[in-house]
Design a protein around this motif. Structure first.
Motif, PDB file in Angstrom:
ATOM      1  N   THR A  78       0.833  -1.204   0.000  1.00 40.59           N
ATOM      2  CA  THR A  78       0.000   0.000   0.000  1.00 40.59           C
ATOM      3  C   THR A  78       0.869   1.256   0.000  1.00 40.59           C
ATOM      4  OG1 THR A  78      -1.820  -1.105   1.160  1.00 40.59           O
ATOM      5  CG2 THR A  78      -1.741   1.293   1.287  1.00 40.59           C
ATOM      6  N   LYS A  79       1.908   1.263   0.804  1.00 44.28           N
ATOM      7  CA  LYS A  79       2.819   2.411   0.851  1.00 44.28           C
ATOM      8  C   LYS A  79       3.512   2.617  -0.491  1.00 44.28           C
ATOM      9  CE  LYS A  79       6.857   4.220   3.306  1.00 44.28           C
ATOM     10  NZ  LYS A  79       7.859   3.963   4.384  1.00 44.28           N
ATOM     11  N   ALA A  82       1.010   3.958  -3.050  1.00 49.83           N
ATOM     12  CA  ALA A  82       0.712   5.366  -2.821  1.00 49.83           C
ATOM     13  C   ALA A  82       1.838   6.246  -3.351  1.00 49.83           C
ATOM     14  CB  ALA A  82       0.492   5.621  -1.335  1.00 49.83           C
ATOM     15  N   GLU A  83       3.081   5.821  -3.128  1.00 45.40           N
ATOM     16  CA  GLU A  83       4.233   6.582  -3.613  1.00 45.40           C
ATOM     17  C   GLU A  83       4.278   6.599  -5.137  1.00 45.40           C
ATOM     18  OE1 GLU A  83       7.438   4.609  -1.676  1.00 45.40           O
ATOM     19  OE2 GLU A  83       7.158   5.670   0.241  1.00 45.40           O
ATOM     20  N   SER A  85       1.579   6.652  -6.911  1.00 44.50           N
ATOM     21  CA  SER A  85       0.338   7.336  -7.321  1.00 44.50           C
ATOM     22  C   SER A  85      -0.649   6.402  -8.015  1.00 44.50           C
ATOM     23  CB  SER A  85       0.664   8.525  -8.239  1.00 44.50           C
ATOM     24  OG  SER A  85       1.477   9.471  -7.575  1.00 44.50           O
ATOM     25  N   ASP A  87      -4.127   4.717  -8.265  1.00 48.30           N
ATOM     26  CA  ASP A  87      -5.453   5.119  -7.800  1.00 48.30           C
ATOM     27  C   ASP A  87      -6.103   4.047  -6.934  1.00 48.30           C
ATOM     28  OD1 ASP A  87      -5.268   7.504  -9.153  1.00 48.30           O
ATOM     29  OD2 ASP A  87      -6.221   6.738 -10.978  1.00 48.30           O
ATOM     30  N   SER A  88      -6.950   4.499  -5.994  1.00 49.08           N
ATOM     31  CA  SER A  88      -7.761   3.617  -5.145  1.00 49.08           C
ATOM     32  C   SER A  88      -6.919   2.568  -4.434  1.00 49.08           C
ATOM     33  CB  SER A  88      -8.856   2.930  -5.978  1.00 49.08           C
ATOM     34  OG  SER A  88      -9.612   3.868  -6.696  1.00 49.08           O
ATOM     35  N   VAL A  89      -5.772   2.968  -3.892  1.00 51.25           N
ATOM     36  CA  VAL A  89      -4.837   2.027  -3.285  1.00 51.25           C
ATOM     37  C   VAL A  89      -5.459   1.266  -2.117  1.00 51.25           C
ATOM     38  CG1 VAL A  89      -2.673   1.837  -2.014  1.00 51.25           C
ATOM     39  CG2 VAL A  89      -2.829   3.335  -3.996  1.00 51.25           C
ATOM     40  N   GLU A  90      -6.016   2.000  -1.168  1.00 49.80           N
ATOM     41  CA  GLU A  90      -6.512   1.367   0.053  1.00 49.80           C
ATOM     42  C   GLU A  90      -7.663   0.407  -0.240  1.00 49.80           C
ATOM     43  OE1 GLU A  90      -7.460   4.298   2.928  1.00 49.80           O
ATOM     44  OE2 GLU A  90      -5.398   5.033   3.108  1.00 49.80           O
TER      45      GLU A  90
END
Length: 223
Positions: A78-79, A82-83, A85, A87-90
């Motif tokens: 997840t980290k 996110a880094e 970019s 989309d809708s990672v979580e």
């Protein structure tokens, strides 16, 4: 259900237009295995079971793709997503615990185990989850955990690893007693070593009702 084996520990399952991939790692044809997949199951954090770069690319290119993994793996991925970019990672990277049952991309998935087999006393033991799919296919990851209360129909056998010996592989097959078994975790074997291990698994497995069949990378079977 169609099962396609890729090099080492990765398998792709297809049913009714749904695609589930288990352990797309760095020794496998992971990019190919992930094409059109709706879901990925990761057993543990070691790179031969999760190619983070390829998986992040798949998450970027395929907005339908959802990854399920042990909590630590999910947190790390997840980290990284996110880094990058994505989309809708979580929403698309989810932690799973042993002892659970959930529907994933049209497949009934049950989880077992909890930790990786011991490699050496000075190497930390990490979380590992085995997955049973549709009450049929069991992928144990890097462990010899035996699913309780369930008759496995198709066993994926880690036939060679730094954490095992041949006798333990044979005992695992005997303990599960699935009608059919196929190899995983075989990327470090040459043909001589493969013949030795598979000979023992075939011979002893047959005594306890298990038919063992070898699969080459990209070879598929209906199960």
């Amino acid at each position: 259900m169609k099962l396609t084996k890729y090099t080492h520990a990765c398998v792709r399952l297809e049913k009714d237009g749904n695609v589930l991939v288990i352990d797309p790692g760095i020794y496998s044809e992971s990019k190919e295995a992930l094409e059109g997949a709706q879901a990925v199951l990761v057993t543990h954090e070691h790179p031969d079971h999760i190619d983070q770069a390829v998986l992040l690319e798949a998450l970027t290119m395929n907005e339908r793709l959802v990854v399920h993994a042990p909590e630590g793996v999910a947190r790390t991925l997840t980290k990284a997503a996110a880094e990058a970019s994505v989309d809708s990672v979580e929403e698309r990277i989810r932690a799973v615990d042993p002892g659970s049952a959930v529907d994933i991309a049209g497949f009934d998935v049950k989880t077992f185990g909890g930790q990786h087999a011991l490699i050496h006393g000075q190497i930390p033991v990490v979380a590992n989850i085995g997955y049973l799919i549709d009450g049929n296919v069991f992928h144990p990851g890097d462990s010899f955990v035996v699913p309780d209360g369930i008759q496995v129909k198709t066993l994926l056998v880690p036939i060679h690893a730094p954490w095992s010996k041949v006798g333990e592989v044979v005992d695992f097959v005997i303990s599960v007693r699935a009608p059919q078994a196929y190899p995983v975790h075989d990327g470090l074997l040459n043909e001589v070593g493969r013949g030795l291990v598979e000979g023992h698994v075939t011979r002893f497995g047959a005594r306890y009702g298990t038919t063992y069949s070898s699969l080459a990378p990209r070879q598929a079977v209906e199960i």
